[in-house]
Write a protein that holds these residues in place. Structure first.
Motif, PDB file in Angstrom:
ATOM      1  N   ASP A   1       0.698  -1.269  -0.477  1.00 21.58           N
ATOM      2  CA  ASP A   1       0.083   0.211  -0.127  1.00 21.58           C
ATOM      3  C   ASP A   1       0.654   1.231   0.389  1.00 21.58           C
ATOM      4  OD1 ASP A   1      -2.450  -1.165   0.226  1.00 21.58           O
ATOM      5  OD2 ASP A   1      -2.390  -1.345   2.364  1.00 21.58           O
ATOM      6  N   VAL A   2       2.018   0.951   1.091  1.00 25.56           N
ATOM      7  CA  VAL A   2       2.434   2.553   0.527  1.00 25.56           C
ATOM      8  C   VAL A   2       3.161   2.970  -0.207  1.00 25.56           C
ATOM      9  CG1 VAL A   2       4.726   3.188   2.150  1.00 25.56           C
ATOM     10  CG2 VAL A   2       2.399   2.168   3.807  1.00 25.56           C
ATOM     11  N   LEU A   3       4.170   1.381  -0.846  1.00 21.85           N
ATOM     12  CA  LEU A   3       4.250   1.412  -2.385  1.00 21.85           C
ATOM     13  C   LEU A   3       4.078   2.218  -3.617  1.00 21.85           C
ATOM     14  CD1 LEU A   3       7.713  -1.172  -2.704  1.00 21.85           C
ATOM     15  CD2 LEU A   3       7.639   1.206  -1.331  1.00 21.85           C
ATOM     16  N   ARG A   4       2.678   2.033  -2.876  1.00 19.15           N
ATOM     17  CA  ARG A   4       2.155   2.253  -4.137  1.00 19.15           C
ATOM     18  C   ARG A   4       1.865   3.529  -4.251  1.00 19.15           C
ATOM     19  NH1 ARG A   4      -1.865  -1.607  -2.863  1.00 19.15           N
ATOM     20  NH2 ARG A   4      -0.890  -3.136  -4.402  1.00 19.15           N
ATOM     21  N   GLN A   5       1.645   4.349  -3.054  1.00 24.51           N
ATOM     22  CA  GLN A   5       1.626   5.741  -3.001  1.00 24.51           C
ATOM     23  C   GLN A   5       2.456   6.572  -3.220  1.00 24.51           C
ATOM     24  OE1 GLN A   5      -1.357   7.372  -1.788  1.00 24.51           O
ATOM     25  NE2 GLN A   5      -2.526   5.388  -2.361  1.00 24.51           N
TER      26      GLN A   5
ATOM     27  N   ALA B   1      16.689  -1.827  -3.080  1.00 25.46           N
ATOM     28  CA  ALA B   1      16.680  -1.372  -3.832  1.00 25.46           C
ATOM     29  C   ALA B   1      17.174   0.521  -2.531  1.00 25.46           C
ATOM     30  CB  ALA B   1      15.121  -0.019  -3.953  1.00 25.46           C
ATOM     31  N   HIS B   2      17.602   1.100  -3.050  1.00 25.32           N
ATOM     32  CA  HIS B   2      18.157   2.509  -2.918  1.00 25.32           C
ATOM     33  C   HIS B   2      17.386   3.711  -2.120  1.00 25.32           C
ATOM     34  CE1 HIS B   2      22.235   0.535  -3.348  1.00 25.32           C
ATOM     35  NE2 HIS B   2      21.819   0.170  -4.937  1.00 25.32           N
ATOM     36  N   SER B   3      16.691   3.841  -2.769  1.00 23.85           N
ATOM     37  CA  SER B   3      15.463   4.592  -2.624  1.00 23.85           C
ATOM     38  C   SER B   3      13.905   4.161  -2.987  1.00 23.85           C
ATOM     39  CB  SER B   3      15.567   5.735  -3.553  1.00 23.85           C
ATOM     40  OG  SER B   3      14.870   5.572  -4.617  1.00 23.85           O
ATOM     41  N   ARG B   4      12.957   4.598  -2.293  1.00 24.75           N
ATOM     42  CA  ARG B   4      11.255   4.625  -2.061  1.00 24.75           C
ATOM     43  C   ARG B   4      11.008   4.574  -4.311  1.00 24.75           C
ATOM     44  NH1 ARG B   4       7.936   9.047   0.788  1.00 24.75           N
ATOM     45  NH2 ARG B   4      10.271   8.886   2.663  1.00 24.75           N
ATOM     46  N   GLN B   5      11.494   5.286  -4.192  1.00 20.58           N
ATOM     47  CA  GLN B   5      11.052   5.135  -6.195  1.00 20.58           C
ATOM     48  C   GLN B   5      11.794   4.290  -6.875  1.00 20.58           C
ATOM     49  OE1 GLN B   5      12.907   8.037  -4.074  1.00 20.58           O
ATOM     50  NE2 GLN B   5      10.942   9.580  -4.478  1.00 20.58           N
ATOM     51  N   GLU B   6      12.647   3.779  -6.347  1.00 19.43           N
ATOM     52  CA  GLU B   6      13.429   2.963  -7.031  1.00 19.43           C
ATOM     53  C   GLU B   6      13.062   1.436  -6.561  1.00 19.43           C
ATOM     54  OE1 GLU B   6      17.519  -0.377  -6.946  1.00 19.43           O
ATOM     55  OE2 GLU B   6      17.557   2.055  -6.421  1.00 19.43           O
ATOM     56  N   ALA B   7      12.857   1.467  -5.239  1.00 16.99           N
ATOM     57  CA  ALA B   7      11.744   0.178  -4.401  1.00 16.99           C
ATOM     58  C   ALA B   7      10.276  -0.074  -5.284  1.00 16.99           C
ATOM     59  CB  ALA B   7      11.778   0.460  -2.837  1.00 16.99           C
ATOM     60  N   ALA B   8       9.593   0.673  -5.087  1.00 17.05           N
ATOM     61  CA  ALA B   8       8.358   1.069  -6.200  1.00 17.05           C
ATOM     62  C   ALA B   8       8.528   0.571  -7.498  1.00 17.05           C
ATOM     63  CB  ALA B   8       8.019   2.982  -5.785  1.00 17.05           C
ATOM     64  N   LYS B   9       9.461   1.307  -8.168  1.00 22.10           N
ATOM     65  CA  LYS B   9       9.774   1.057  -8.916  1.00 22.10           C
ATOM     66  C   LYS B   9       9.750  -1.164  -9.527  1.00 22.10           C
ATOM     67  CE  LYS B   9      11.605   1.500 -14.280  1.00 22.10           C
ATOM     68  NZ  LYS B   9      11.795   0.634 -14.372  1.00 22.10           N
ATOM     69  N   LYS B  10      10.952  -1.222  -8.511  1.00 20.90           N
ATOM     70  CA  LYS B  10      10.935  -2.597  -8.909  1.00 20.90           C
ATOM     71  C   LYS B  10       9.630  -3.304  -8.853  1.00 20.90           C
ATOM     72  CE  LYS B  10      15.796  -3.329  -8.056  1.00 20.90           C
ATOM     73  NZ  LYS B  10      16.941  -3.728  -7.254  1.00 20.90           N
ATOM     74  N   ALA B  11       9.070  -2.597  -7.368  1.00 20.60           N
ATOM     75  CA  ALA B  11       7.347  -3.535  -6.831  1.00 20.60           C
ATOM     76  C   ALA B  11       6.559  -3.182  -8.142  1.00 20.60           C
ATOM     77  CB  ALA B  11       7.165  -3.561  -5.834  1.00 20.60           C
ATOM     78  N   LYS B  12       6.843  -2.346  -8.974  1.00 17.87           N
ATOM     79  CA  LYS B  12       5.847  -2.031  -9.554  1.00 17.87           C
ATOM     80  C   LYS B  12       6.335  -2.923 -10.780  1.00 17.87           C
ATOM     81  CE  LYS B  12       2.480  -0.106 -12.537  1.00 17.87           C
ATOM     82  NZ  LYS B  12       1.281  -0.326 -12.279  1.00 17.87           N
ATOM     83  N   ASP B  13       7.485  -3.618 -11.977  1.00 15.97           N
ATOM     84  CA  ASP B  13       7.595  -3.841 -12.246  1.00 15.97           C
ATOM     85  C   ASP B  13       7.470  -5.546 -11.971  1.00 15.97           C
ATOM     86  OD1 ASP B  13       8.572  -1.890 -13.902  1.00 15.97           O
ATOM     87  OD2 ASP B  13      11.019  -2.034 -13.039  1.00 15.97           O
ATOM     88  N   ASN B  14       6.993  -6.788 -11.091  1.00 17.49           N
ATOM     89  CA  ASN B  14       7.191  -7.428 -10.370  1.00 17.49           C
ATOM     90  C   ASN B  14       5.756  -7.536 -10.028  1.00 17.49           C
ATOM     91  OD1 ASN B  14       9.569  -8.965 -10.061  1.00 17.49           O
ATOM     92  ND2 ASN B  14      10.399  -8.141  -8.855  1.00 17.49           N
ATOM     93  N   GLY B  15       4.815  -6.196 -10.622  1.00 15.56           N
ATOM     94  CA  GLY B  15       2.988  -6.903 -10.597  1.00 15.56           C
ATOM     95  C   GLY B  15       2.766  -6.570  -8.840  1.00 15.56           C
ATOM     96  N   TRP B  16       3.257  -6.245  -8.704  1.00 11.91           N
ATOM     97  CA  TRP B  16       2.865  -6.237  -7.048  1.00 11.91           C
ATOM     98  C   TRP B  16       2.817  -5.359  -5.834  1.00 11.91           C
ATOM     99  CZ3 TRP B  16       8.849  -8.459  -5.967  1.00 11.91           C
ATOM    100  CH2 TRP B  16       9.185 -10.197  -6.041  1.00 11.91           C
ATOM    101  N   ILE B  17       2.539  -4.001  -7.013  1.00 12.20           N
ATOM    102  CA  ILE B  17       1.296  -2.474  -6.483  1.00 12.20           C
ATOM    103  C   ILE B  17       0.854  -2.520  -8.027  1.00 12.20           C
ATOM    104  CG2 ILE B  17       3.214  -2.654  -4.543  1.00 12.20           C
ATOM    105  CD1 ILE B  17       4.256  -0.054  -6.423  1.00 12.20           C
TER     106      ILE B  17
END
Length: 200
Positions: free
Chosen positions: A146-150, A184-200
């Protein structure tokens, strides 16, 4: 079978509707480019089947599938997508989707899959099933997702805290844990990785 098409690309939606209408046993009773409108159409028209894209304004195809499951509607959901993201397939299956099909399938194959699903079967494009089988398991908790999606949407810590009625410190802790889990090194990088895997 009576079906609704939810696809935000107007040309693709129109072409698909025309091709399906050529079949004697298929009637397209509604079309929309918005996920929220798709839910309303299903309530009003009670179709047998919904063909839904994933990426749509209003609600995503996955959110629509989840809403249909919650409402106990008899409408079967078929997700049609260009994304071979394992996390998306996992969410679709949990939401009770009866089909998960790649958009580049030949129309005759798609029609055959729709008939199979309408008769109580299920179908997943083999490439998607393979990607899912060999995928990493989602390491994120629901709240971290939820938090990464935001964060992916560009929200700052305070905005995320306000949205979920949490403290800034709690949000920072969720983000920190998610960043570590995603290597990841930042929230943006973590969010992008999660998005690329379809987790968010």
């Amino acid at each position: 079978m009576r079906l609704v098409i939810a696809e935000d690309q107007g040309m693709l939606r129109g072409a698909l509707a025309q091709l399906l209408e050529m079949e004697d046993d298929i009637e397209v009773i509604g079309q929309t480019g918005n996920g929220r409108d798709a839910v309303e159409l299903i309530k009003k028209q009670t179709p047998d089947l919904l063909i839904a894209d994933i990426e749509m304004p209003g609600m995503t195809g996955l959110e629509v599938a989840e809403e249909i499951k919650r409402s106990c509607s008899s409408c079967k959901v078929v997700i049609v997508t260009t994304f071979a993201r394992p996390g998306y397939l996992e969410r679709a299956m949990k939401a009770g989707a009866s089909g998960y099909i790649l958009k580049d399938e030949p129309i005759n194959n798609l029609i055959a899959h729709l008939r199979l699903i309408n008769n109580g079967g299920r179908f997943i494009s083999p490439e998607l099933a393979t990607a899912f089988y060999f995928a990493k398991e989602n390491p994120l908790t629901e709240r971290e997702q939820d938090v990464l999606r935001q964060a992916y949407s560009g929200c700052g810590t305070q905005q995320i805290a306000d949205h979920f009625h949490l403290t800034r410190g709690t949000v920072r802790n969720y983000l920190s844990t998610a960043i570590q889990k995603m290597d990841a090194h930042s929230r943006q990088e973590a969010a992008k990785k999660a998005k690329d895997n379809g987790w968010i």
